[in-house]
Enzyme design. Structure first.
Site, mmCIF file in Angstrom:
data_model
loop_
_atom_site.group_PDB
_atom_site.id
_atom_site.type_symbol
_atom_site.label_atom_id
_atom_site.label_comp_id
_atom_site.label_asym_id
_atom_site.label_seq_id
_atom_site.Cartn_x
_atom_site.Cartn_y
_atom_site.Cartn_z
ATOM 1 N N GLU A 32 47.335 35.987 34.630
ATOM 2 C CA GLU A 32 46.535 35.795 35.846
ATOM 3 C C GLU A 32 45.362 34.893 35.684
ATOM 4 O O GLU A 32 44.237 35.180 35.525
ATOM 5 C CB GLU A 32 46.000 37.323 36.081
ATOM 6 C CG GLU A 32 46.840 38.273 36.331
ATOM 7 C CD GLU A 32 45.739 39.649 36.204
ATOM 8 O OE1 GLU A 32 44.706 39.823 36.871
ATOM 9 O OE2 GLU A 32 46.163 40.744 35.894
ATOM 10 N N TYR A 33 45.880 33.501 35.927
ATOM 11 C CA TYR A 33 45.363 32.275 35.549
ATOM 12 C C TYR A 33 44.157 32.219 36.567
ATOM 13 O O TYR A 33 43.142 31.564 36.347
ATOM 14 C CB TYR A 33 46.060 31.203 35.864
ATOM 15 C CG TYR A 33 47.047 30.981 34.307
ATOM 16 C CD1 TYR A 33 46.345 30.803 33.185
ATOM 17 C CD2 TYR A 33 48.397 31.338 34.800
ATOM 18 C CE1 TYR A 33 47.307 30.605 32.225
ATOM 19 C CE2 TYR A 33 49.071 31.205 33.538
ATOM 20 C CZ TYR A 33 48.573 31.131 32.241
ATOM 21 O OH TYR A 33 49.429 30.934 31.339
#
Length: 229
Positions: A32-33
C-alpha cells in the site's frame, strides 16, 4: 517499466497475494504505497506522505530487477490520492488486478475484529479485545460491498479488462495465481517461494461463532440493502 495495481478491499487476502508475488523476485513488490502511516509502521520510519515521492517509491521499492512494479490500493485510498495526483497516468504500462473474496461475511468479520484488536497481521501486538458486535460487522459488510462496486464501476467506466483474482482460489492454488499474473507480462516459469510468505490465517473458532450469531441476529431474507442510502 511495466506494472500492476491490485485493486481490492480490506481483509481480502491482499497481503497473502502480495507476498506471494514478491517471493517470485519477478512480479514486483506490491504494498500500500499510498498509505504513508502504514508504510512507516511496517517498513520505513521515514516513508513520505508526498504523493510524488510515493510514486517514486512504487517505481523503485515496488519494483523487481526486471522492471515490473506492483502496488495494492483500496477504493477509499484512491479518494485520498485522486485530488492530489493522477497516479494512473504517472505509472507506466499499468495493468489492473481485481482481487476479491467470495466469503464477504467472513471478510467483514475479519475487518471488524481487526478494528477492535489493532491486529491486521499475525504477530502484531493487540491493542484491544475482540467482542462480537453485529452492527460493526454489518457496517463492514456494507463497506466491502461498496468497495467492490466502486472498483467494478471504475473498470466499466474506463473500459478496463482487469484480471479477476479470487482469494479462495489463490489460497487453494497459489502457483496457478502466480502463473495468471505472470501471463500479463508474458513471463513463463515464474515460481513462488512459500518460504518467503509469512502471512498466517487469522481465522479461528470464534470467527465461526460470530458468523452464526450474526446471521441469527442480523440476517433478513426479506430485505435487499441500500448501499448508498
Amino acid at each position: 517499466m511495466h506494472g500492476f495495481a491490485i485493486c481490492t478491499a480490506p481483509r481480502s487476502g491482499s497481503n497473502f497475494l502480495s507476498q506471494l508475488l514478491s517471493s517470485t523476485g519477478q512480479l514486483g513488490r506490491p504494498l500500500e504505497y499510498f498509505n504513508g502511516p502504514g508504510r512507516r509502521y511496517f517498513d520505513d520510519p521515514d516513508y513520505p506522505d508526498d504523493r510524488n515521492a510515493q510514486i517514486e517509491k512504487i517505481l523503485t521499492m515496488g519494483a523487481t530487477p526486471n522492471g515490473i512494479y506492483g502496488l495494492k490500493i483500496f477504493a477509499y485510498q484512491n479518494d485520498w490520492v485522486e485530488d492530489e495526483i493522477e497516479w494512473t497516468a504517472r505509472l507506466p504500462n499499468l495493468q489492473f488486478i481485481f482481487l476479491r473474496r467470495r466469503d464477504i461475511l467472513g471478510q467483514a468479520i475479519s475487518w471488524a475484529r481487526a478494528l477492535q484488536t489493532g491486529q491486521y497481521r499475525h504477530g502484531q501486538t493487540s491493542t484491544g479485545e475482540a467482542a462480537f458486535d453485529g452492527q460493526a460487522i454489518l457496517d463492514r459488510l456494507r463497506a466491502i460491498a461498496i468497495e467492490y462496486a466502486r472498483w467494478e464501476m471504475y473498470f466499466a467506466r474506463n473500459e478496463i479488462a482487469a484480471l479477476p483474482v479470487v482469494y479462495e482460489d489463490v489460497a487453494n492454488a497459489p502457483q496457478q495465481a502466480v502463473d495468471s499474473i505472470a501471463g500479463l507480462f508474458n513471463l513463463h516459469h515464474v515460481r513462488a517461494d512459500a518460504r518467503q510468505v509469512s502471512v498466517i490465517l487469522q481465522r479461528d473458532e470464534s470467527t465461526e461463532k460470530w458468523r452464526r450469531r450474526f446471521v441469527e441476529e442480523f440476517g433478513n431474507l426479506g430485505r435487499v440493502d441500500k448501499l448508498w442510502s
